[in-house]
Design a protein around this motif. Structure first.
Motif, PDB file in Angstrom:
ATOM      1  N   HIS A 101       4.581   1.392   3.209  1.00 54.19           N
ATOM      2  CA  HIS A 101       3.977   2.336   4.164  1.00 54.19           C
ATOM      3  C   HIS A 101       4.982   3.378   4.620  1.00 54.19           C
ATOM      4  CE1 HIS A 101       0.150   0.195   4.821  1.00 54.19           C
ATOM      5  NE2 HIS A 101       0.858  -0.851   4.469  1.00 54.19           N
ATOM      6  N   MET A 102       6.238   3.194   4.218  1.00 56.70           N
ATOM      7  CA  MET A 102       7.301   4.056   4.735  1.00 56.70           C
ATOM      8  C   MET A 102       8.042   4.759   3.605  1.00 56.70           C
ATOM      9  SD  MET A 102       8.585   1.161   7.409  1.00 56.70           S
ATOM     10  CE  MET A 102      10.014   2.065   7.953  1.00 56.70           C
ATOM     11  N   PHE A 103       7.377   4.940   2.447  1.00 54.62           N
ATOM     12  CA  PHE A 103       8.032   5.594   1.314  1.00 54.62           C
ATOM     13  C   PHE A 103       8.450   7.014   1.657  1.00 54.62           C
ATOM     14  CE2 PHE A 103       5.932   2.848  -2.226  1.00 54.62           C
ATOM     15  CZ  PHE A 103       6.956   1.927  -2.105  1.00 54.62           C
ATOM     16  N   ALA A 104       7.742   7.659   2.599  1.00 54.27           N
ATOM     17  CA  ALA A 104       8.117   9.026   2.964  1.00 54.27           C
ATOM     18  C   ALA A 104       8.786   9.055   4.331  1.00 54.27           C
ATOM     19  CB  ALA A 104       6.891   9.932   2.960  1.00 54.27           C
ATOM     20  N   SER A 105       9.133   7.884   4.852  1.00 60.30           N
ATOM     21  CA  SER A 105       9.747   7.833   6.178  1.00 60.30           C
ATOM     22  C   SER A 105      11.270   7.856   6.046  1.00 60.30           C
ATOM     23  CB  SER A 105       9.275   6.567   6.885  1.00 60.30           C
ATOM     24  OG  SER A 105       9.873   6.469   8.156  1.00 60.30           O
ATOM     25  N   GLY A 106      11.946   7.422   7.085  1.00 56.64           N
ATOM     26  CA  GLY A 106      13.411   7.445   7.048  1.00 56.64           C
ATOM     27  C   GLY A 106      13.956   6.245   6.321  1.00 56.64           C
ATOM     28  N   THR A 107      13.613   6.120   5.041  1.00 52.72           N
ATOM     29  CA  THR A 107      14.064   4.987   4.246  1.00 52.72           C
ATOM     30  C   THR A 107      14.883   5.494   3.074  1.00 52.72           C
ATOM     31  OG1 THR A 107      11.927   5.141   3.145  1.00 52.72           O
ATOM     32  CG2 THR A 107      12.174   3.398   4.765  1.00 52.72           C
ATOM     33  N   PRO A 108      16.000   4.825   2.778  1.00 54.71           N
ATOM     34  CA  PRO A 108      16.816   5.255   1.634  1.00 54.71           C
ATOM     35  C   PRO A 108      16.124   4.944   0.306  1.00 54.71           C
ATOM     36  CG  PRO A 108      17.718   3.267   2.612  1.00 54.71           C
ATOM     37  CD  PRO A 108      16.586   3.693   3.493  1.00 54.71           C
ATOM     38  N   GLY A 109      16.578   5.607  -0.750  1.00 54.83           N
ATOM     39  CA  GLY A 109      15.936   5.475  -2.052  1.00 54.83           C
ATOM     40  C   GLY A 109      15.905   4.053  -2.577  1.00 54.83           C
ATOM     41  N   TRP A 110      17.007   3.282  -2.413  1.00 56.18           N
ATOM     42  CA  TRP A 110      17.033   1.926  -2.968  1.00 56.18           C
ATOM     43  C   TRP A 110      15.961   1.068  -2.335  1.00 56.18           C
ATOM     44  CZ3 TRP A 110      17.693  -1.901   0.592  1.00 56.18           C
ATOM     45  CH2 TRP A 110      18.335  -1.573   1.802  1.00 56.18           C
ATOM     46  N   MET A 111      15.734   1.284  -1.028  1.00 57.03           N
ATOM     47  CA  MET A 111      14.720   0.478  -0.337  1.00 57.03           C
ATOM     48  C   MET A 111      13.330   0.808  -0.871  1.00 57.03           C
ATOM     49  SD  MET A 111      13.995   0.315   3.739  1.00 57.03           S
ATOM     50  CE  MET A 111      15.520  -0.327   4.382  1.00 57.03           C
ATOM     51  N   ARG A 112      13.099   2.101  -1.122  1.00 59.10           N
ATOM     52  CA  ARG A 112      11.808   2.513  -1.664  1.00 59.10           C
ATOM     53  C   ARG A 112      11.560   1.850  -3.021  1.00 59.10           C
ATOM     54  NH1 ARG A 112      11.755   9.056  -0.228  1.00 59.10           N
ATOM     55  NH2 ARG A 112      12.118   8.789   1.993  1.00 59.10           N
ATOM     56  N   MET A 113      12.605   1.780  -3.835  1.00 61.33           N
ATOM     57  CA  MET A 113      12.424   1.255  -5.200  1.00 61.33           C
ATOM     58  C   MET A 113      12.160  -0.254  -5.174  1.00 61.33           C
ATOM     59  SD  MET A 113      12.420   3.758  -7.267  1.00 61.33           S
ATOM     60  CE  MET A 113      11.615   4.701  -5.996  1.00 61.33           C
ATOM     61  N   ILE A 114      12.910  -1.002  -4.343  1.00 58.65           N
ATOM     62  CA  ILE A 114      12.698  -2.451  -4.269  1.00 58.65           C
ATOM     63  C   ILE A 114      11.277  -2.755  -3.824  1.00 58.65           C
ATOM     64  CG2 ILE A 114      13.314  -4.523  -2.955  1.00 58.65           C
ATOM     65  CD1 ILE A 114      16.180  -3.548  -2.969  1.00 58.65           C
ATOM     66  N   PHE A 115      10.841  -2.051  -2.776  1.00 59.69           N
ATOM     67  CA  PHE A 115       9.517  -2.352  -2.248  1.00 59.69           C
ATOM     68  C   PHE A 115       8.413  -1.820  -3.153  1.00 59.69           C
ATOM     69  CE2 PHE A 115      11.960  -3.508   1.401  1.00 59.69           C
ATOM     70  CZ  PHE A 115      11.209  -4.487   2.012  1.00 59.69           C
ATOM     71  N   MET A 116       8.740  -0.854  -3.988  1.00 61.11           N
ATOM     72  CA  MET A 116       7.747  -0.415  -4.973  1.00 61.11           C
ATOM     73  C   MET A 116       7.445  -1.552  -5.953  1.00 61.11           C
ATOM     74  SD  MET A 116       7.923   2.737  -7.659  1.00 61.11           S
ATOM     75  CE  MET A 116       9.233   2.125  -8.692  1.00 61.11           C
ATOM     76  N   PHE A 117       8.495  -2.216  -6.447  1.00 66.64           N
ATOM     77  CA  PHE A 117       8.262  -3.301  -7.406  1.00 66.64           C
ATOM     78  C   PHE A 117       7.538  -4.480  -6.751  1.00 66.64           C
ATOM     79  CE2 PHE A 117      11.272  -1.072 -10.136  1.00 66.64           C
ATOM     80  CZ  PHE A 117      10.701  -1.288 -11.370  1.00 66.64           C
ATOM     81  N   SER A 118       7.954  -4.851  -5.544  1.00 66.18           N
ATOM     82  CA  SER A 118       7.286  -5.989  -4.901  1.00 66.18           C
ATOM     83  C   SER A 118       5.813  -5.669  -4.644  1.00 66.18           C
ATOM     84  CB  SER A 118       8.005  -6.367  -3.604  1.00 66.18           C
ATOM     85  OG  SER A 118       7.938  -5.313  -2.676  1.00 66.18           O
ATOM     86  N   THR A 119       5.538  -4.413  -4.274  1.00 66.10           N
ATOM     87  CA  THR A 119       4.157  -4.016  -4.006  1.00 66.10           C
ATOM     88  C   THR A 119       3.311  -4.101  -5.271  1.00 66.10           C
ATOM     89  OG1 THR A 119       4.879  -2.547  -2.251  1.00 66.10           O
ATOM     90  CG2 THR A 119       2.711  -2.121  -3.194  1.00 66.10           C
ATOM     91  N   LEU A 120       3.863  -3.592  -6.366  1.00 66.08           N
ATOM     92  CA  LEU A 120       3.092  -3.606  -7.614  1.00 66.08           C
ATOM     93  C   LEU A 120       2.796  -5.045  -8.045  1.00 66.08           C
ATOM     94  CD1 LEU A 120       4.902  -0.724  -9.527  1.00 66.08           C
ATOM     95  CD2 LEU A 120       2.589  -0.691  -8.612  1.00 66.08           C
ATOM     96  N   MET A 121       3.724  -5.971  -7.721  1.00 65.73           N
ATOM     97  CA  MET A 121       3.547  -7.372  -8.132  1.00 65.73           C
ATOM     98  C   MET A 121       2.287  -8.003  -7.535  1.00 65.73           C
ATOM     99  SD  MET A 121       5.444  -8.474 -10.289  1.00 65.73           S
ATOM    100  CE  MET A 121       6.437  -7.356 -11.218  1.00 65.73           C
ATOM    101  N   ILE A 122       1.888  -7.541  -6.368  1.00 61.02           N
ATOM    102  CA  ILE A 122       0.708  -8.128  -5.710  1.00 61.02           C
ATOM    103  C   ILE A 122      -0.528  -7.986  -6.572  1.00 61.02           C
ATOM    104  CG2 ILE A 122      -0.922  -7.693  -3.823  1.00 61.02           C
ATOM    105  CD1 ILE A 122       0.981  -8.472  -2.028  1.00 61.02           C
ATOM    106  N   SER A 123      -0.524  -6.995  -7.457  1.00 62.29           N
ATOM    107  CA  SER A 123      -1.731  -6.811  -8.272  1.00 62.29           C
ATOM    108  C   SER A 123      -1.893  -7.949  -9.276  1.00 62.29           C
ATOM    109  CB  SER A 123      -1.674  -5.471  -8.988  1.00 62.29           C
ATOM    110  OG  SER A 123      -0.543  -5.433  -9.816  1.00 62.29           O
ATOM    111  N   VAL A 124      -0.830  -8.739  -9.529  1.00 60.96           N
ATOM    112  CA  VAL A 124      -0.963  -9.826 -10.506  1.00 60.96           C
ATOM    113  C   VAL A 124      -1.862 -10.961  -9.970  1.00 60.96           C
ATOM    114  CG1 VAL A 124       0.262 -11.542 -11.886  1.00 60.96           C
ATOM    115  CG2 VAL A 124       1.179  -9.234 -11.659  1.00 60.96           C
ATOM    116  N   PRO A 125      -1.533 -11.582  -8.808  1.00 57.00           N
ATOM    117  CA  PRO A 125      -2.447 -12.616  -8.294  1.00 57.00           C
ATOM    118  C   PRO A 125      -3.825 -12.063  -7.964  1.00 57.00           C
ATOM    119  CG  PRO A 125      -0.729 -12.121  -6.675  1.00 57.00           C
ATOM    120  CD  PRO A 125      -0.315 -11.474  -7.961  1.00 57.00           C
ATOM    121  N   THR A 126      -3.878 -10.805  -7.542  1.00 56.48           N
ATOM    122  CA  THR A 126      -5.176 -10.222  -7.229  1.00 56.48           C
ATOM    123  C   THR A 126      -5.994 -10.028  -8.496  1.00 56.48           C
ATOM    124  OG1 THR A 126      -3.985  -9.041  -5.511  1.00 56.48           O
ATOM    125  CG2 THR A 126      -6.260  -8.404  -5.888  1.00 56.48           C
ATOM    126  N   GLY A 127      -5.321  -9.589  -9.552  1.00 51.31           N
ATOM    127  CA  GLY A 127      -6.002  -9.417 -10.833  1.00 51.31           C
ATOM    128  C   GLY A 127      -6.563 -10.744 -11.336  1.00 51.31           C
TER     129      GLY A 127
END
Lengths: 313, 558
Positions: free
Chosen positions: B314-340
């Protein structure tokens, strides 16, 4: 029978794939003009995800549609369906495929994010300091002249406040409410806010960054297409959030230099301040139609003012 | 023995049946019966759903033209803040707690929840903070206008200058809501762990109970963060502390972490039980066992675990550094596996079945289709570079309305029609139910699909005015919004009239498998004559096996 099923399945998959590829190409048309190098990257990513997404959506809803149309129970048929409880190979496949897909999407997105390189450092800038640099121009020049020799470019200061955008060009000491950028050159910004969170958002550039009071955020991008585009406040900033917008003008290097020279020669006058006008108008209304609002900041004194009537793409 | 139980059952039938329309006064009492509390939650939440919907329709009225003309901008900001708050804290959480309260003890073979008085206390907090929230419309300065995120410093500005203001009441209500939900979660988790009937092992428990457990565990680990954040913000606002106020050295981004550490997992608190509804309804109306039941059950817990590590998306455009955005991008995408896994399992459950398109099934199918769409746009939003373009635009608004109306609210309607005969002892009118479905499905898509192109074109959310080029899709969305408004009328008419004078419902109108379908409709006060001894799994469609060992005694009515 089994062979026939396989042929049908393969045929369907090919048909779905063709439709998905077509929809994925259409996705480019759903976006605003492609006015920055970052926009090209993001549109490619979006098209890729639309292609994959269309395929999955067609696969799932197509199957459901077939079932609801052709696999209904007859009116007086109270028997049960086949007691199929699962199928381990199938379940492994539909766990592995989404896993592989999201790793693919994630890796691709990661590469694109690296290529964009839009976000620099986020430094703490005590609020009072930010105010000082915002008001005392010479100080800004002094501090930036050091980095200028290294990078040949001083970041444009983007100052957000409730509710007007102000852009300060330190080298020329120009204040403007319209953002001018030369085409095909890396543009650098230092984003600061004087009150609440704001969002620096130019849809044609596909980029966005929250501006945080008390911090200075380095940000950069590359415009690649001449034109006039909207700049909007993407973070809810209070009463006039929606009216807090202006234009970005991307122009050739020559035109940009001309504009800088022209603006530098102008005396500073009060810019348009639509939020303030609307606020004053509402205050003069004898019957209050709303609740109390934060009072908009006074009009900035600028060398070059944008107008609400200006055109944009 | 048999005589004794017969006598008791006769006495039992003389007592008021929870859910029957005769003894309506007990719904206004501090009842400790889980079935009464369940219905109290559901009806209270639905009342607030109507209020939240009315606010939304005024907003759609404003947005039908580009200018800010129907209501003042401050009013518009108050409307979207309260719409979001009411729909989340007063509709989805309470209504789903209501279903969990009513259904879970019946499904696991318990006589009530583990802590009946705690249960009633948790419920009665709902009208308390509901009234506080609604009262904020009437204090000087109006309700909170900072959005349901209440991001500081905007939420600290307090233009009216009063100590008691819309924002402080809002924070108080949210903190109380947190307390109520934690009480509810303790109760539900304990009930599922400790009160399952003999033989009801983990893998004999209906998938709905698995999802409720997975969801309520999130409440336990997540809610303290939000509640603490709300209390700190209230201190900043009311007594001048500086946790989040940048002018005094506070950190506004820290609040965003507190807020989203809970409020993203909260989405799974809401969607997981709805997944549970789908897992109950599809097997019944397709006459097939839930495909891959064990994997579907366990995938809920994978979602619970992953939900704890995705909030920064929810904070990809907030005051978050790039590394944090990338880590949480992968964890977020992972949720689609159990949901799928769940989505494919439902499709496989339906495939090759003997489908009956009664109203619960229609709503569940509609909800599933809209969920698939929401899931795909959700993966797109998880990809950080794309999110940087559409973050805080209408694309996000469209996405989460597909989740919260398209899937969650449609799923809740499905569950309502599904268990209505059990709760009230009456059948609803099928024709009105189908009309309700058609209006809802058309209205929801017409309302929320246009938001996606608007967001792609760059229309920010939370704006009372917009540029004229956005008018076309906004007009469509507004028409859809008004259709959705109308769609609840047949629903209300249907349920009220059939509750009063509908056809009496049999014990098991859907020929469904499950402990709740073995007892009378509505179930007697203590649910089961004798605690059931479960001897088989929850989805034995087509297998012709007994579910319990002591059927006659279980259903004996006391």
């Amino acid at each position: 029978m089994k062979r026939r099923n396989i042929v049908i399945l393969v045929g369907l998959a090919i048909a779905y794939a063709l439709i998905s590829l077509w929809v994925g190409q259409q996705a480019y048309n759903w976006m605003p003009p492609q006015a920055s190098a970052e926009a090209v990257l993001i549109d490619n990513l979006f098209s890729f995800m639309v292609t994959l997404g269309t395929f999955i959506f067609l696969g799932v809803t197509g199957t459901l549609l077939f079932s609801t149309l052709f696999q209904r129970a007859a009116k007086y048929d109270t028997s049960d369906g086949p007691p199929v409880e699962g199928n381990i190979p199938l379940e492994v496949v539909w766990t592995a495929i989404p896993f592989a897909l999201v790793i693919w999407i994630g890796t691709y997105s990661f590469q694109i994010y690296e290529q964009m390189g839009i976000l620099g450092s986020i430094e703490d800038a005590p609020m009072s300091m930010a105010m000082v640099t915002a008001e005392a121009a010479p100080l800004g020049i002094e501090s930036s002249s050091v980095s200028q020799s290294a990078e040949l470019q001083t970041p444009i200061e983007v100052r957000a406040r409730q509710w007007v955008w102000e852009f300060y060009y330190p080298d020329e000491d120009i204040v403007s409410t319209e953002l001018h950028l030369p085409v095909n050159q890396r543009a650098k910004f230092a984003l600061t806010s004087e009150d609440v969170l704001h969002g620096f958002y130019i849809p044609a550039f596909r980029i966005k960054q929250d501006i945080i009071p008390g911090r200075k955020i380095d940000f950069e991008l590359t415009p690649i297409r001449e034109g006039r585009y909207r700049l909007r406040d993407s973070e809810h900033s209070g009463t006039f959030s929606g009216a807090n917008q202006t234009n970005v003008v991307v122009e050739s290097a020559d035109e940009y230099q001309q504009w800088l020279a022209f603006a530098a020669a102008q005396p500073r006058t009060a810019a348009e301040n639509p939020a303030f006008d609307e606020f004053t108008q509402a205050e003069q209304n004898p019957i209050s139609m709303g609740w109390e609002s934060v009072k908009p900041a006074p009009a900035p004194m600028v060398n070059y003012a944008s107008s609400k009537e200006d055109s944009y793409e | 023995m048999s005589n004794a139980s017969l006598d008791v059952s006769v006495v039992g039938r003389g007592q008021p049946q929870p859910g029957a329309p005769d003894n309506w006064k007990r719904f206004f009492s501090f009842s400790t019966d889980h079935k009464v509390i369940g219905i109290q939650y559901i009806v209270t939440a639905f009342f607030f759903f109507l209020i939240g919907g009315l606010l939304a329709m005024v907003m759609r009225g404003e947005l039908i033209t580009p200018e800010a003309d129907l209501v003042d901008r401050t009013v518009y900001n108050g409307l979207f803040t309260m719409h979001g708050t009411i729909m989340l804290f007063m509709w989805t959480f309470p209504v789903l707690n209501g279903f969990a309260n009513y259904v879970v003890p019946l499904q696991i073979g318990a006589r009530d929840m583990a802590f009946p008085r705690l249960n009633a206390a948790a419920f009665w907090l709902v009208p308390v903070f509901g009234v506080i929230l609604i009262a904020s419309f009437f204090v000087p300065g109006g309700p909170s206008q900072s959005g349901w995120w209440a991001y500081p410093p905007l939420s600290l500005q307090n233009p009216s200058g009063n100590l008691i203001n819309g924002q402080s009441l809002w924070l108080l209500a949210v903190a109380l809501s947190g307390v109520s939900s934690i009480m509810g979660a303790v109760n539900i988790v304990t009930t599922i762990f400790r009160m399952r009937a003999p033989g009801m092992g983990w893998f004999r428990m209906p998938a709905y109970c698995w999802t409720v457990l997975a969801a309520q565990l999130i409440q336990l680990f997540g809610l303290p963060a939000l509640t603490a954040g709300a209390v700190m913000l209230l201190f900043d606002l009311s007594v001048g502390t500086s946790f989040f106020n940048p002018e005094l050295g506070g950190d506004p981004v820290l609040y965003q972490h507190f807020f989203w550490f809970y409020s993203h997992p909260a989405v799974y608190v809401i969607i997981l039980p709805v997944f549970g509804f789908f897992s109950e309804i599809f097997p019944v109306f397709a006459r097939k066992p839930l495909f891959g039941y064990k994997v579907v059950a366990v995938s809920s817990f994978v979602i619970t675990a992953l939900s704890a590590v995705v909030w920064v998306h929810h904070m990809f455009a907030s005051g978050t550094p790039g590394w944090m955005r990338m880590i949480f991008m992968f964890s977020t995408l992972m949720i689609s596996v159990p949901t799928g896994i769940k989505v494919f399992a439902w499709v496989a459950t339906i495939w090759g079945g003997k489908l009956r398109l009664d109203t619960p099934m229609l709503f569940a199918l509609g909800g599933l289709v809209m969920w698939v769409f929401a899931g795909i746009t959700g993966i797109m939003l998880g990809a950080a570079p794309f999110d940087i373009h559409v973050n805080n635009t209408y694309f996000v608004v469209g996405h989460f309305h597909y989740v919260l109306y398209g899937s969650v609210t449609m799923g809740i309607f499905a569950a309502t029609y599904f268990w209505f005969p059990k709760m009230t002892g009456r059948m609803y009118y099928e024709g009105l139910g189908k009309l309700h479905f058609v209006l809802t499905f058309v209205g929801a898509n017409l309302n929320f699909f246009p938001m996606h192109p608007l967001g792609l074109q760059g229309m920010p959310r939370r704006v009372a005015s917009y540029d004229p080029e956005f008018a076309f899709w906004n007009v469509l969305a507004s028409i859809g919004g008004f259709i959705l408004g109308v769609s609840v009328l047949p629903f209300i008419l249907n349920l009220l009239s059939s509750w009063v004078q509908g056809k009496p419902a049999p014990d098991n109108p859907w020929r469904a498998i499950g402990l709740e379908w073995l007892v009378s409709s509505p179930p007697p006060h203590e649910n089961f004559g004798e605690i059931p001894v479960v001897v088989s799994g929850p989805y034995g469609y087509g297998m012709d096996e007994p579910l319990v060992e002591n059927l006659a005694a279980v259903a004996s009515g006391e």
